[in-house]
Write an enzyme that holds these catalytic residues in place. Structure first.
Site, short mmCIF file in Angstrom:
data_model
loop_
_atom_site.label_atom_id
_atom_site.label_comp_id
_atom_site.label_asym_id
_atom_site.label_seq_id
_atom_site.Cartn_x
_atom_site.Cartn_y
_atom_site.Cartn_z
N SER A 1 77.16 121.14 31.71
CA SER A 1 76.80 120.56 30.41
C SER A 1 76.66 119.05 30.48
CB SER A 1 77.86 120.93 29.37
OG SER A 1 79.13 120.42 29.75
N LYS A 2 77.22 118.43 31.51
CA LYS A 2 77.22 116.97 31.61
C LYS A 2 75.84 116.39 31.90
CE LYS A 2 81.67 116.54 30.91
NZ LYS A 2 82.19 115.91 29.69
N ASP A 3 74.89 117.23 32.32
CA ASP A 3 73.51 116.76 32.47
C ASP A 3 73.01 116.17 31.16
OD1 ASP A 3 73.55 117.77 35.02
OD2 ASP A 3 71.96 119.24 34.72
N ALA B 1 74.55 112.63 30.55
CA ALA B 1 74.09 111.65 31.54
C ALA B 1 72.69 111.16 31.21
CB ALA B 1 74.12 112.28 32.94
#
Length: 345
Positions: free
Chosen positions: A47-49, A52
């Site tokens: 989910s951090k895409d 970022a």
């Protein structure tokens, strides 16, 4: 090549629009209908895409980030991988301060993506100069032309999920979601989704998952930071020893705490029963659902969405490694669910 909706200019265009997949076997016999938002389908496998890309592009729009600059961040691994991926495409240098609790797989992945990695001791206070928070701050002050993402205290962390994950879940459930279950670390994922969902329907219940050894649940209930709650735990990317401002505690209805061992087994159970190879925090989220179901939280007509944050490949040296599980004392019966390997000579 002729432009096509099936051809992408770069990997960043694949971020978001992850599938919602019905859970069948791991929630068999539970009240309610359960669906997993499987964030491992992002190109960076987490989910951090989303955060970022959103934070970096917003920094570009504001003129804070310029060609040749260096991006610095604290991370348990997933955010760092996503930032490194975005940095490659956009041409930035990437420096990451990582907790020593992060799996060796995650650290190796960060190095493979061209990032410079500082591994910092996990079990020190947040204001200790050796902590990954303080190391990142120091590097930012020393390196000219650097930008510190600072996901724990960056409102754009929450905004990324408000603009993408929340609307996706609402559309995928046709507005019929009754509960969201999501782990809380920085709090950006759960807070951003919660804000969007409650704007659509204030009755959607937001259930946060915290870890034993973390301060978040008690802070949510009392608004007091209690350092006595803090002790070492093994789950990565979940819970905190500080209070992140990216977390909107008012948007969360309830927290449930989960343990290391049960969460590890639940992660393995998801892989073996649902064919979804997910990470340690996904196991924690399933473990929370089990506990909430036992407490009578759900009704048969409820539609519960659980966020599975990342991919199991980042935990091959941990929850998917039998020796690691044995070393933690997590294999305490003869009936553990383990596949066998036989070598033919």
């Amino acid at each position: 090549m002729t432009k096509s909706k099936h051809v992408y200019d770069n990997v960043l265009q694949l971020i978001g629009s992850t599938p919602l997949i019905k859970l069948n076997k791991v929630t068999e016999g539970f009240d309610g209908n359960f669906f997993a938002k499987v964030e491992a389908f992002n190109p960076g496998h987490s989910s951090k895409d989303r955060i970022a890309l959103h934070i970096i592009e917003e920094a570009e729009r504001q003129g804070i980030l310029n060609p040749g600059d260096t991006i610095i961040e604290t991370t348990s691994g997933n955010t760092g991988f996503s930032i490194a991926m975005v940095s490659i495409i956009k041409g930035y240098e990437c420096i990451l301060a990582v907790s020593s609790k992060s799996s060796p797989d995650k650290i190796d992945m960060l190095k493979s993506m061209g990032a410079k990695v500082y591994v910092c001791p996990a079990h020190v206070k947040a204001d200790d100069p050796r902590s990954y928070y303080e190391v990142a701050k120091r590097l930012h002050s020393e390196i000219k032309g650097s930008v510190y993402i600072n996901q724990y205290f960056n409102v754009l962390n929450t905004e990324a999920h408000y603009k993408t994950t929340g609307p996706e879940i609402w559309e995928q459930t046709e507005g019929k979601i009754t509960h969201l279950v999501a782990c809380s670390g920085t709090g950006g994922t759960i807070s951003g989704i919660a804000k969007y969902l409650k704007e659509q329907n204030p009755n959607v219940k937001i259930l946060g998952v915290d870890a034993y050894g973390s301060v978040l649940k008690k802070y949510h209930e009392t608004r007091e930071f209690d350092s006595n709650e803090i002790y070492p735990y093994r789950i990565e990317g979940l819970g905190k020893n500080l209070i992140p401002t990216a977390t909107d505690f008012d948007a969360i209805d309830k927290f449930v705490k989960v343990g290391d061992e049960e969460s590890a087994h639940s992660a393995r159970e998801i892989s073996c029963k649902e064919g979804l190879f997910v990470g340690y925090t996904s196991g924690a989220a399933l473990q929370a659902i089990k506990q909430l179901n036992e407490e009578g939280e759900f009704k048969p007509t409820d539609n519960i969405v659980v966020v599975f944050p990342d991919h199991g490949s980042r935990y091959m040296s941990k929850v998917y490694n039998d020796k690691w599980m044995e070393d933690q004392g997590f294999f305490d019966t003869q009936t553990e669910m383990q596949a066998t390997i036989e070598y033919v000579k």
